[in-house]
Structure formats: structure tokens, C-alpha cells
Write an enzyme that holds these catalytic residues in place. Structure first.
Site, PDB file in Angstrom:
ATOM      1  N   VAL A   1       0.956  -1.244   0.009  1.00  0.00           N
ATOM      2  CA  VAL A   1      -0.008   0.053  -0.093  1.00  0.00           C
ATOM      3  C   VAL A   1       0.830   1.103   0.020  1.00  0.00           C
ATOM      4  O   VAL A   1       1.848   1.472   0.745  1.00  0.00           O
ATOM      5  CB  VAL A   1      -0.942  -0.159   1.204  1.00  0.00           C
ATOM      6  CG1 VAL A   1      -1.933   1.180   1.051  1.00  0.00           C
ATOM      7  CG2 VAL A   1      -1.705  -1.247   1.494  1.00  0.00           C
TER       8      VAL A   1
ATOM      9  N   HIS B   1       9.919   4.867  -1.725  1.00  0.00           N
ATOM     10  CA  HIS B   1       8.723   5.607  -1.743  1.00  0.00           C
ATOM     11  C   HIS B   1       7.936   4.741  -0.652  1.00  0.00           C
ATOM     12  O   HIS B   1       7.945   3.322  -0.634  1.00  0.00           O
ATOM     13  CB  HIS B   1       8.122   5.200  -3.032  1.00  0.00           C
ATOM     14  CG  HIS B   1       6.469   5.905  -3.265  1.00  0.00           C
ATOM     15  ND1 HIS B   1       6.189   6.563  -4.197  1.00  0.00           N
ATOM     16  CD2 HIS B   1       5.521   5.582  -2.425  1.00  0.00           C
ATOM     17  CE1 HIS B   1       5.248   6.918  -4.255  1.00  0.00           C
ATOM     18  NE2 HIS B   1       4.695   6.441  -3.097  1.00  0.00           N
ATOM     19  N   LEU B   2       7.467   5.480   0.254  1.00  0.00           N
ATOM     20  CA  LEU B   2       6.822   4.870   1.551  1.00  0.00           C
ATOM     21  C   LEU B   2       5.719   3.816   1.160  1.00  0.00           C
ATOM     22  O   LEU B   2       5.171   4.024   0.018  1.00  0.00           O
ATOM     23  CB  LEU B   2       5.725   6.026   2.450  1.00  0.00           C
ATOM     24  CG  LEU B   2       5.095   5.483   3.516  1.00  0.00           C
ATOM     25  CD1 LEU B   2       5.723   4.821   4.478  1.00  0.00           C
ATOM     26  CD2 LEU B   2       4.269   6.661   3.931  1.00  0.00           C
ATOM     27  N   HIS B   3       6.088   2.691   1.800  1.00  0.00           N
ATOM     28  CA  HIS B   3       4.926   1.454   1.358  1.00  0.00           C
ATOM     29  C   HIS B   3       4.826   0.538   2.592  1.00  0.00           C
ATOM     30  O   HIS B   3       5.837   0.376   3.392  1.00  0.00           O
ATOM     31  CB  HIS B   3       5.285   0.684   0.223  1.00  0.00           C
ATOM     32  CG  HIS B   3       6.625   0.151   0.218  1.00  0.00           C
ATOM     33  ND1 HIS B   3       7.877   0.933   0.077  1.00  0.00           N
ATOM     34  CD2 HIS B   3       7.001  -1.225   0.529  1.00  0.00           C
ATOM     35  CE1 HIS B   3       8.884   0.142   0.082  1.00  0.00           C
ATOM     36  NE2 HIS B   3       8.393  -1.247   0.589  1.00  0.00           N
ATOM     37  N   ALA B   4       3.509   0.097   2.741  1.00  0.00           N
ATOM     38  CA  ALA B   4       3.209  -0.810   3.802  1.00  0.00           C
ATOM     39  C   ALA B   4       2.793  -2.165   3.184  1.00  0.00           C
ATOM     40  O   ALA B   4       2.246  -2.269   2.371  1.00  0.00           O
ATOM     41  CB  ALA B   4       1.875  -0.457   4.631  1.00  0.00           C
TER      42      ALA B   4
END
Length: 144
Positions: free
Chosen positions: A46, A100-103
């Protein structure tokens, strides 16, 4: 975000539709898609639609909306794949393969072999297998 960062960022290119992905959610806040190197089938990433490298870079007003998407994906992964639970994780800088920020939302079941921070990887049995997993998660998300 600089224009150069967005152009070079793999996840920005997925968000823009320039790189194909098995997308399970796309809205004004976030895009969620299957990890191409999943820990288990149905492993979803996400990402915020806007480029932010780490959690510390995400504006405070975006935290709630972003994590609401992570929560919804967690529910959909469980429901759509019949998983007993999920593992939700985020790296910041160290072990962050794409800046890139991701969960990560990983489906979990008892005795599935995941121990600690050793993340074995599996492969989908081709594009149709990946598409089927994505479709199951999308369908469950629509029911929430």
C-alpha cells in the site's frame, strides 16, 4: 517531491499507470497492489499516491487516510484469501527496497513458516495466478 524523484520512482510509475501491476485499490489517497516478490501469495503493498520516501516524510494530515487504506487492505486480505490474520510492516530507509513509503500487508496463517524478520519469498504460478489473488482481494474490499 521533485519531478526527477517521481519520474525515477518505480512506485510512482505504478501509481501513474506507466508500469503494470495487479492493483487491488486505487483512490485519491493510495494505491495498493500485489508485491511481485511476495512473502506469501496475496502480499499487498500500500503506497501513498504522492511520493514520500518514509513515514517521517508523510504529512500529518495524510496519516489517518493512508492508514485507513492499510486497515481496509488488511481486512480484505484476510476475508478474500481466507487468511487467519495479516502481518503489517513498514521499513524506513534500512531494507526499504524502493524509496517510496509503502506498507506491506502479508496474509498469515498458523504454522505458515514465517519466523521473525526472515522473509522467505514465493512466486505466483504465472500472471493468471496473480490476477486471481488480486481479484479475490478486490472482491473482499468491495464487500467491506
Amino acid at each position: 517531491m521533485s519531478a526527477a524523484a517521481g519520474e525515477a520512482c518505480l512506485f510512482c510509475r505504478i501509481v501513474a499507470g506507466e508500469v503494470p501491476a495487479q492493483v487491488v485499490l486505487a483512490d485519491d489517497t493510495a494505491v495498493a497492489f500485489l508485491d511481485v516478490r511476495p512473502v506469501f501469495k496475496g502480499h499487498v503493498l500500500v503506497v501513498p499516491r504522492e511520493h514520500h520516501e518514509t513515514l517521517a516524510d508523510l504529512p500529518a494530515e495524510a496519516l489517518g487516510p493512508f492508514f485507513a487504506r492499510v486497515q481496509a487492505i488488511s481486512r480484505a486480505v484476510e476475508r478474500g484469501l481466507g487468511a487467519a490474520g495479516t502481518f503489517v510492516a513498514m521499513n524506513n530507509k534500512i531494507s526499504q527496497s524502493v524509496p517510496h513509503l509503502h506498507a506491506h500487508v502479508v496474509p498469515r496463517n498458523r504454522k505458515d513458516g514465517l519466523r521473525g524478520f526472515f522473509w522467505p519469498r514465493v512466486k505466483y504460478d504465472g500472471d493468471a495466478d496473480a490476477a486471481a489473488h488480486a481479484a479475490r482481494i478486490r472482491a473482499a474490499l468491495a464487500e467491506l
